[in-house]
Scaffold this motif. Sequence first.
Motif, PDB file in Angstrom:
ATOM      1  N   LYS A 165      43.827  48.431  49.232  1.00 31.46           N
ATOM      2  CA  LYS A 165      44.180  49.681  49.917  1.00 31.46           C
ATOM      3  C   LYS A 165      43.100  50.147  50.881  1.00 31.46           C
ATOM      4  CE  LYS A 165      44.566  51.836  46.029  1.00 31.46           C
ATOM      5  NZ  LYS A 165      43.964  50.746  45.294  1.00 31.46           N
ATOM      6  N   LEU A 166      41.882  49.655  50.688  1.00 37.19           N
ATOM      7  CA  LEU A 166      40.744  50.110  51.490  1.00 37.19           C
ATOM      8  C   LEU A 166      40.057  48.901  52.126  1.00 37.19           C
ATOM      9  CD1 LEU A 166      39.329  52.587  48.838  1.00 37.19           C
ATOM     10  CD2 LEU A 166      40.656  53.191  50.865  1.00 37.19           C
ATOM     11  N   ALA A 167      40.425  48.600  53.368  1.00 43.26           N
ATOM     12  CA  ALA A 167      39.892  47.412  54.032  1.00 43.26           C
ATOM     13  C   ALA A 167      38.375  47.452  54.172  1.00 43.26           C
ATOM     14  CB  ALA A 167      40.536  47.262  55.404  1.00 43.26           C
ATOM     15  N   ASN A 168      37.787  48.626  54.185  1.00 44.92           N
ATOM     16  CA  ASN A 168      36.332  48.739  54.303  1.00 44.92           C
ATOM     17  C   ASN A 168      35.645  48.975  52.962  1.00 44.92           C
ATOM     18  OD1 ASN A 168      36.285  48.360  57.113  1.00 44.92           O
ATOM     19  ND2 ASN A 168      36.875  50.477  57.438  1.00 44.92           N
ATOM     20  N   SER A 169      36.352  48.712  51.875  1.00 43.38           N
ATOM     21  CA  SER A 169      35.769  48.923  50.546  1.00 43.38           C
ATOM     22  C   SER A 169      34.693  47.876  50.279  1.00 43.38           C
ATOM     23  CB  SER A 169      36.859  48.845  49.479  1.00 43.38           C
ATOM     24  OG  SER A 169      37.421  47.551  49.431  1.00 43.38           O
ATOM     25  N   PRO A 170      33.835  48.132  49.308  1.00 41.85           N
ATOM     26  CA  PRO A 170      32.832  47.130  48.941  1.00 41.85           C
ATOM     27  C   PRO A 170      33.517  45.834  48.509  1.00 41.85           C
ATOM     28  CG  PRO A 170      32.321  49.225  47.919  1.00 41.85           C
ATOM     29  CD  PRO A 170      33.696  49.351  48.520  1.00 41.85           C
ATOM     30  N   VAL A 171      32.837  44.738  48.720  1.00 44.11           N
ATOM     31  CA  VAL A 171      33.375  43.415  48.391  1.00 44.11           C
ATOM     32  C   VAL A 171      32.561  42.825  47.250  1.00 44.11           C
ATOM     33  CG1 VAL A 171      33.748  41.083  49.280  1.00 44.11           C
ATOM     34  CG2 VAL A 171      34.173  43.059  50.761  1.00 44.11           C
ATOM     35  N   LEU A 172      33.252  42.340  46.227  1.00 46.70           N
ATOM     36  CA  LEU A 172      32.603  41.616  45.137  1.00 46.70           C
ATOM     37  C   LEU A 172      32.588  40.145  45.513  1.00 46.70           C
ATOM     38  CD1 LEU A 172      34.407  43.165  42.040  1.00 46.70           C
ATOM     39  CD2 LEU A 172      32.127  43.702  42.887  1.00 46.70           C
ATOM     40  N   LEU A 173      31.458  39.489  45.357  1.00 47.01           N
ATOM     41  CA  LEU A 173      31.346  38.057  45.635  1.00 47.01           C
ATOM     42  C   LEU A 173      31.255  37.335  44.305  1.00 47.01           C
ATOM     43  CD1 LEU A 173      28.768  38.186  48.559  1.00 47.01           C
ATOM     44  CD2 LEU A 173      31.271  38.088  48.693  1.00 47.01           C
ATOM     45  N   LEU A 174      32.337  36.663  43.933  1.00 43.78           N
ATOM     46  CA  LEU A 174      32.418  35.991  42.640  1.00 43.78           C
ATOM     47  C   LEU A 174      32.327  34.484  42.809  1.00 43.78           C
ATOM     48  CD1 LEU A 174      35.428  37.976  41.110  1.00 43.78           C
ATOM     49  CD2 LEU A 174      32.997  38.483  40.924  1.00 43.78           C
ATOM     50  N   SER A 175      31.763  33.828  41.824  1.00 41.33           N
ATOM     51  CA  SER A 175      31.795  32.364  41.813  1.00 41.33           C
ATOM     52  C   SER A 175      33.235  31.947  41.491  1.00 41.33           C
ATOM     53  CB  SER A 175      30.847  31.817  40.752  1.00 41.33           C
ATOM     54  OG  SER A 175      31.366  32.068  39.458  1.00 41.33           O
ATOM     55  N   PRO A 176      33.639  30.736  41.867  1.00 39.02           N
ATOM     56  CA  PRO A 176      34.999  30.285  41.532  1.00 39.02           C
ATOM     57  C   PRO A 176      35.276  30.343  40.025  1.00 39.02           C
ATOM     58  CG  PRO A 176      34.081  28.869  43.211  1.00 39.02           C
ATOM     59  CD  PRO A 176      32.965  29.774  42.745  1.00 39.02           C
ATOM     60  N   GLY A 177      34.297  29.992  39.203  1.00 36.72           N
ATOM     61  CA  GLY A 177      34.486  30.041  37.754  1.00 36.72           C
ATOM     62  C   GLY A 177      34.682  31.449  37.235  1.00 36.72           C
ATOM     63  N   THR A 178      33.906  32.384  37.762  1.00 40.44           N
ATOM     64  CA  THR A 178      34.048  33.785  37.364  1.00 40.44           C
ATOM     65  C   THR A 178      35.401  34.326  37.797  1.00 40.44           C
ATOM     66  OG1 THR A 178      31.661  34.138  37.467  1.00 40.44           O
ATOM     67  CG2 THR A 178      33.058  36.096  37.593  1.00 40.44           C
ATOM     68  N   PHE A 179      35.836  33.980  39.002  1.00 39.84           N
ATOM     69  CA  PHE A 179      37.143  34.429  39.480  1.00 39.84           C
ATOM     70  C   PHE A 179      38.249  33.855  38.602  1.00 39.84           C
ATOM     71  CE2 PHE A 179      40.973  34.038  42.084  1.00 39.84           C
ATOM     72  CZ  PHE A 179      41.198  35.375  42.326  1.00 39.84           C
ATOM     73  N   ALA A 180      38.153  32.585  38.238  1.00 41.60           N
ATOM     74  CA  ALA A 180      39.161  31.972  37.361  1.00 41.60           C
ATOM     75  C   ALA A 180      39.218  32.699  36.022  1.00 41.60           C
ATOM     76  CB  ALA A 180      38.855  30.494  37.159  1.00 41.60           C
ATOM     77  N   GLY A 181      38.049  33.077  35.492  1.00 43.67           N
ATOM     78  CA  GLY A 181      38.018  33.838  34.242  1.00 43.67           C
ATOM     79  C   GLY A 181      38.660  35.199  34.384  1.00 43.67           C
ATOM     80  N   LEU A 182      38.442  35.844  35.518  1.00 41.66           N
ATOM     81  CA  LEU A 182      39.067  37.143  35.781  1.00 41.66           C
ATOM     82  C   LEU A 182      40.586  37.016  35.820  1.00 41.66           C
ATOM     83  CD1 LEU A 182      38.846  40.151  36.635  1.00 41.66           C
ATOM     84  CD2 LEU A 182      38.672  39.339  38.993  1.00 41.66           C
ATOM     85  N   VAL A 183      41.083  35.973  36.462  1.00 36.74           N
ATOM     86  CA  VAL A 183      42.533  35.748  36.532  1.00 36.74           C
ATOM     87  C   VAL A 183      43.097  35.502  35.133  1.00 36.74           C
ATOM     88  CG1 VAL A 183      44.326  34.186  37.376  1.00 36.74           C
ATOM     89  CG2 VAL A 183      42.501  34.949  38.914  1.00 36.74           C
ATOM     90  N   GLU A 184      42.421  34.688  34.342  1.00 34.06           N
ATOM     91  CA  GLU A 184      42.886  34.425  32.974  1.00 34.06           C
ATOM     92  C   GLU A 184      42.892  35.703  32.141  1.00 34.06           C
ATOM     93  OE1 GLU A 184      44.338  31.783  31.520  1.00 34.06           O
ATOM     94  OE2 GLU A 184      44.363  31.061  33.593  1.00 34.06           O
ATOM     95  N   TYR A 185      41.864  36.516  32.275  1.00 30.30           N
ATOM     96  CA  TYR A 185      41.802  37.786  31.559  1.00 30.30           C
ATOM     97  C   TYR A 185      42.971  38.689  31.966  1.00 30.30           C
ATOM     98  CZ  TYR A 185      40.277  42.369  30.025  1.00 30.30           C
ATOM     99  OH  TYR A 185      40.227  43.594  29.436  1.00 30.30           O
ATOM    100  N   ALA A 186      43.263  38.753  33.262  1.00 29.11           N
ATOM    101  CA  ALA A 186      44.367  39.579  33.730  1.00 29.11           C
ATOM    102  C   ALA A 186      45.702  39.090  33.187  1.00 29.11           C
ATOM    103  CB  ALA A 186      44.393  39.606  35.269  1.00 29.11           C
ATOM    104  N   LYS A 187      45.878  37.795  33.118  1.00 28.92           N
ATOM    105  CA  LYS A 187      47.132  37.219  32.585  1.00 28.92           C
ATOM    106  C   LYS A 187      47.307  37.584  31.119  1.00 28.92           C
ATOM    107  CE  LYS A 187      47.513  33.169  35.556  1.00 28.92           C
ATOM    108  NZ  LYS A 187      47.455  31.673  35.569  1.00 28.92           N
ATOM    109  N   ARG A 188      46.221  37.501  30.353  1.00 25.24           N
ATOM    110  CA  ARG A 188      46.304  37.815  28.910  1.00 25.24           C
ATOM    111  C   ARG A 188      46.495  39.303  28.659  1.00 25.24           C
ATOM    112  NH1 ARG A 188      41.671  34.505  28.630  1.00 25.24           N
ATOM    113  NH2 ARG A 188      40.445  36.376  28.224  1.00 25.24           N
ATOM    114  N   SER A 189      46.046  40.132  29.591  1.00 23.10           N
ATOM    115  CA  SER A 189      46.067  41.584  29.382  1.00 23.10           C
ATOM    116  C   SER A 189      47.374  42.253  29.817  1.00 23.10           C
ATOM    117  CB  SER A 189      44.903  42.214  30.161  1.00 23.10           C
ATOM    118  OG  SER A 189      43.690  41.726  29.676  1.00 23.10           O
ATOM    119  N   ARG A 190      48.308  41.495  30.304  1.00 17.79           N
ATOM    120  CA  ARG A 190      49.565  42.106  30.756  1.00 17.79           C
ATOM    121  C   ARG A 190      50.336  42.704  29.642  1.00 17.79           C
ATOM    122  NH1 ARG A 190      52.620  37.915  34.412  1.00 17.79           N
ATOM    123  NH2 ARG A 190      50.984  36.459  34.129  1.00 17.79           N
TER     124      ARG A 190
END
Length: 65
Positions: free
Chosen positions: A40-65
């Motif tokens: 929603k905010l194109a100028n918002s701060p950007v998090l720079l994640l490693s591919p492994g950390t991002f994959a973990g975030l996606v898995e966490y989101a899938k389990r938390s639905r």
Amino acid sequence: MSAPSPQWFKSSYSDNGGACVEIAANLVSSHGIVPVRDSKLANSPVLLLSPGTFAGLVEYAKRSR
């Protein structure tokens, strides 16, 4: 040579409920990072994640639905 610009992408699963993020997957191969920001905010701060950390975030989101 200049660094590539992030090509922001929002998931097709985003339902406009206000809790969406965008990622710039084009920087994974060249820089080894996955930038993540508030869609929603194109100028918002950007998090720079490693591919492994991002994959973990996606898995966490899938389990938390």
